[in-house]
Design an enzyme around this catalytic site. Structure first.
Site, PDB file in Angstrom:
ATOM      1  N   GLY A  29      68.921 -48.002  52.882  1.00 56.25           N
ATOM      2  CA  GLY A  29      68.370 -48.587  51.574  1.00 56.25           C
ATOM      3  C   GLY A  29      68.871 -49.977  51.185  1.00 56.25           C
ATOM      4  O   GLY A  29      68.217 -50.737  50.526  1.00 56.25           O
ATOM      5  N   ASP A  36      71.257 -49.423  47.235  1.00 55.18           N
ATOM      6  CA  ASP A  36      70.318 -50.071  46.775  1.00 55.18           C
ATOM      7  C   ASP A  36      69.917 -49.415  45.164  1.00 55.18           C
ATOM      8  O   ASP A  36      69.851 -50.387  44.583  1.00 55.18           O
ATOM      9  CB  ASP A  36      68.943 -49.494  47.697  1.00 55.18           C
ATOM     10  CG  ASP A  36      68.886 -47.890  47.922  1.00 55.18           C
ATOM     11  OD1 ASP A  36      69.890 -47.260  47.432  1.00 55.18           O
ATOM     12  OD2 ASP A  36      68.101 -47.305  48.537  1.00 55.18           O
ATOM     13  N   ASP A  43      70.886 -43.625  40.888  1.00 53.75           N
ATOM     14  CA  ASP A  43      69.832 -42.689  40.240  1.00 53.75           C
ATOM     15  C   ASP A  43      70.816 -41.775  39.610  1.00 53.75           C
ATOM     16  O   ASP A  43      71.368 -41.881  38.454  1.00 53.75           O
ATOM     17  CB  ASP A  43      69.094 -42.131  41.204  1.00 53.75           C
ATOM     18  CG  ASP A  43      67.992 -41.300  40.648  1.00 53.75           C
ATOM     19  OD1 ASP A  43      67.450 -41.228  39.460  1.00 53.75           O
ATOM     20  OD2 ASP A  43      67.191 -40.601  41.472  1.00 53.75           O
ATOM     21  N   LYS A  77      69.534 -46.998  37.272  1.00 52.52           N
ATOM     22  CA  LYS A  77      68.411 -46.432  36.311  1.00 52.52           C
ATOM     23  C   LYS A  77      69.027 -46.198  35.270  1.00 52.52           C
ATOM     24  O   LYS A  77      70.239 -45.604  35.214  1.00 52.52           O
ATOM     25  CB  LYS A  77      67.679 -45.128  36.978  1.00 52.52           C
ATOM     26  CG  LYS A  77      66.702 -45.533  38.071  1.00 52.52           C
ATOM     27  CD  LYS A  77      66.167 -44.171  38.499  1.00 52.52           C
ATOM     28  CE  LYS A  77      65.135 -44.565  39.808  1.00 52.52           C
ATOM     29  NZ  LYS A  77      64.515 -43.261  40.274  1.00 52.52           N
ATOM     30  N   ASP A 119      62.664 -47.242  50.040  1.00 56.35           N
ATOM     31  CA  ASP A 119      61.354 -46.336  50.942  1.00 56.35           C
ATOM     32  C   ASP A 119      60.842 -45.479  50.042  1.00 56.35           C
ATOM     33  O   ASP A 119      61.223 -44.894  49.322  1.00 56.35           O
ATOM     34  CB  ASP A 119      61.940 -46.099  52.239  1.00 56.35           C
ATOM     35  CG  ASP A 119      62.587 -44.535  51.907  1.00 56.35           C
ATOM     36  OD1 ASP A 119      63.755 -44.609  51.535  1.00 56.35           O
ATOM     37  OD2 ASP A 119      62.219 -43.797  52.859  1.00 56.35           O
ATOM     38  N   ARG A 127      59.891 -50.455  52.761  1.00 55.33           N
ATOM     39  CA  ARG A 127      61.182 -51.081  52.825  1.00 55.33           C
ATOM     40  C   ARG A 127      61.074 -52.580  52.971  1.00 55.33           C
ATOM     41  O   ARG A 127      62.031 -53.560  52.564  1.00 55.33           O
ATOM     42  CB  ARG A 127      62.224 -50.464  54.105  1.00 55.33           C
ATOM     43  CG  ARG A 127      62.447 -49.012  53.620  1.00 55.33           C
ATOM     44  CD  ARG A 127      63.686 -49.004  54.708  1.00 55.33           C
ATOM     45  NE  ARG A 127      63.894 -47.550  55.076  1.00 55.33           N
ATOM     46  CZ  ARG A 127      64.638 -46.675  54.266  1.00 55.33           C
ATOM     47  NH1 ARG A 127      65.343 -47.331  53.056  1.00 55.33           N
ATOM     48  NH2 ARG A 127      64.855 -45.470  54.540  1.00 55.33           N
TER      49      ARG A 127
HETATM   50  P1  5GP Z   1      71.245 -40.831  43.791  1.00 59.44           P
HETATM   51  O1  5GP Z   1      72.243 -40.117  44.686  1.00 59.44           O
HETATM   52  O2  5GP Z   1      71.937 -41.750  42.814  1.00 59.44           O
HETATM   53  O3  5GP Z   1      70.579 -39.811  42.971  1.00 59.44           O
HETATM   54  O4  5GP Z   1      70.272 -41.489  44.562  1.00 59.44           O
HETATM   55  C1  5GP Z   1      70.631 -42.397  45.551  1.00 59.44           C
HETATM   56  C2  5GP Z   1      69.699 -42.618  46.523  1.00 59.44           C
HETATM   57  O5  5GP Z   1      68.312 -42.231  46.018  1.00 59.44           O
HETATM   58  C3  5GP Z   1      69.410 -44.231  46.733  1.00 59.44           C
HETATM   59  O6  5GP Z   1      70.321 -44.826  47.720  1.00 59.44           O
HETATM   60  C4  5GP Z   1      68.043 -43.990  47.081  1.00 59.44           C
HETATM   61  O7  5GP Z   1      67.688 -43.815  48.747  1.00 59.44           O
HETATM   62  C5  5GP Z   1      67.447 -42.978  46.679  1.00 59.44           C
HETATM   63  N1  5GP Z   1      66.687 -43.324  45.407  1.00 59.44           N
HETATM   64  C6  5GP Z   1      66.752 -42.815  44.102  1.00 59.44           C
HETATM   65  N2  5GP Z   1      66.115 -43.501  43.186  1.00 59.44           N
HETATM   66  C7  5GP Z   1      65.092 -43.998  43.999  1.00 59.44           C
HETATM   67  C8  5GP Z   1      63.793 -44.829  43.797  1.00 59.44           C
HETATM   68  O8  5GP Z   1      63.331 -44.833  42.652  1.00 59.44           O
HETATM   69  N3  5GP Z   1      63.302 -45.494  44.680  1.00 59.44           N
HETATM   70  C9  5GP Z   1      63.408 -45.171  46.007  1.00 59.44           C
HETATM   71  N4  5GP Z   1      62.930 -45.747  46.993  1.00 59.44           N
HETATM   72  N5  5GP Z   1      64.701 -44.369  46.164  1.00 59.44           N
HETATM   73  C10 5GP Z   1      65.595 -43.958  45.507  1.00 59.44           C
HETATM   74 MG    MG Z   2      69.111 -44.665  50.157  1.00 58.28          MG
END
Ligand code: 5GP
Ligand code: MG
Length: 186
Positions: A43, A99, A102, A131, A159, A165
């Site tokens: 990402g 990237d 979340d 976010k 993606d 991407r």
């Molecule tokens: P976390 O572990 O913080 O929940 O999420 C991290 C990963 O989830 C990011 O590196 C990404 O790959 C994916 N991700 C989280 N939110 C989004 C989003 O809104 N769009 C996309 N495409 N990927 C996301």
């Molecule tokens: Mg990712």
């Protein structure tokens, strides 16, 4: 691809001008320090390429693969890490690039793993997007290009089922596309 977006949040010009500012902060903070940028694939690829070309420091680049999604829009809750060469981090300041922040699960896992390596001087986190929501795992993002609402976005490296991407902008993916089966989407 553009037809699949509900709306564009940041176009390419806006992203690049924000990266100029972020790069200035990084140069200010890391000048004279042994810096290794650790990019979380896939990402962060596009973000990393544009950001690092704006950082004229003698840095080293390392990459790891972290994956928690399986083709959809929700995290699986388990983060697999691969390809981390810990010997290369000794005596280095590590800047982790991803990237999007979340739930915080991925970056919490990566930052803990890197901090635990002997000889790592310090670990900071830089993300393209964060976010606005309550994190499931605490992560301090030291550099954030843009804050966004809690919506599923694609483009500029991000993606959906490995597509979008290569979109040069960042946009909210339309709900119809998320509903569609990923098996027959090519
Ligand atoms: P976390 O572990 O913080 O929940 O999420 C991290 C990963 O989830 C990011 O590196 C990404 O790959 C994916 N991700 C989280 N939110 C989004 C989003 O809104 N769009 C996309 N495409 N990927 C996301
Ligand atoms: Mg990712």
């Amino acid at each position: 691809m553009y037809d699949d977006l509900e709306r564009v949040l940041f176009d390419e010009a806006r992203i690049l001008s924000r990266l100029d500012e972020l790069a200035n902060e990084i140069v200010r903070d890391y000048t004279g320090k042994p810096l290794t940028v650790l990019a979380v694939l896939h990402g962060s690829l596009v973000f990393m390429a544009d950001l690092l070309r704006r950082v004229p420091l003698p840095l080293e680049l390392a990459c790891i693969v972290a994956s928690s999604y399986q083709g959809g829009t929700k995290t699986t809750g388990h983060v697999a890490l691969g390809g981390l060469d810990v010997n290369r981090l000794q005596g280095r300041h590590v800047l982790v690039l991803d990237d999007i922040l979340d739930t915080g699960l991925t970056l919490n896992r990566v930052a803990r793993e890197v901090s635990a390596q002997p000889g790592v001087l310090d670990v900071r986190v830089c993300v393209l997007l964060a976010k606005r929501k309550r994190r499931e795992c605490a992560v301090k993002a030291d550099y954030v290009a843009f804050e966004i609402e809690d919506e599923f976005v694609v483009g500029y490296g991000l993606d959906y089922a490995e597509r979008y991407r290569n979109l040069p902008c960042i946009g909210v993916l339309s709900k119809n596309v998320i509903g569609r089966s990923t098996k027959d989407s090519g």
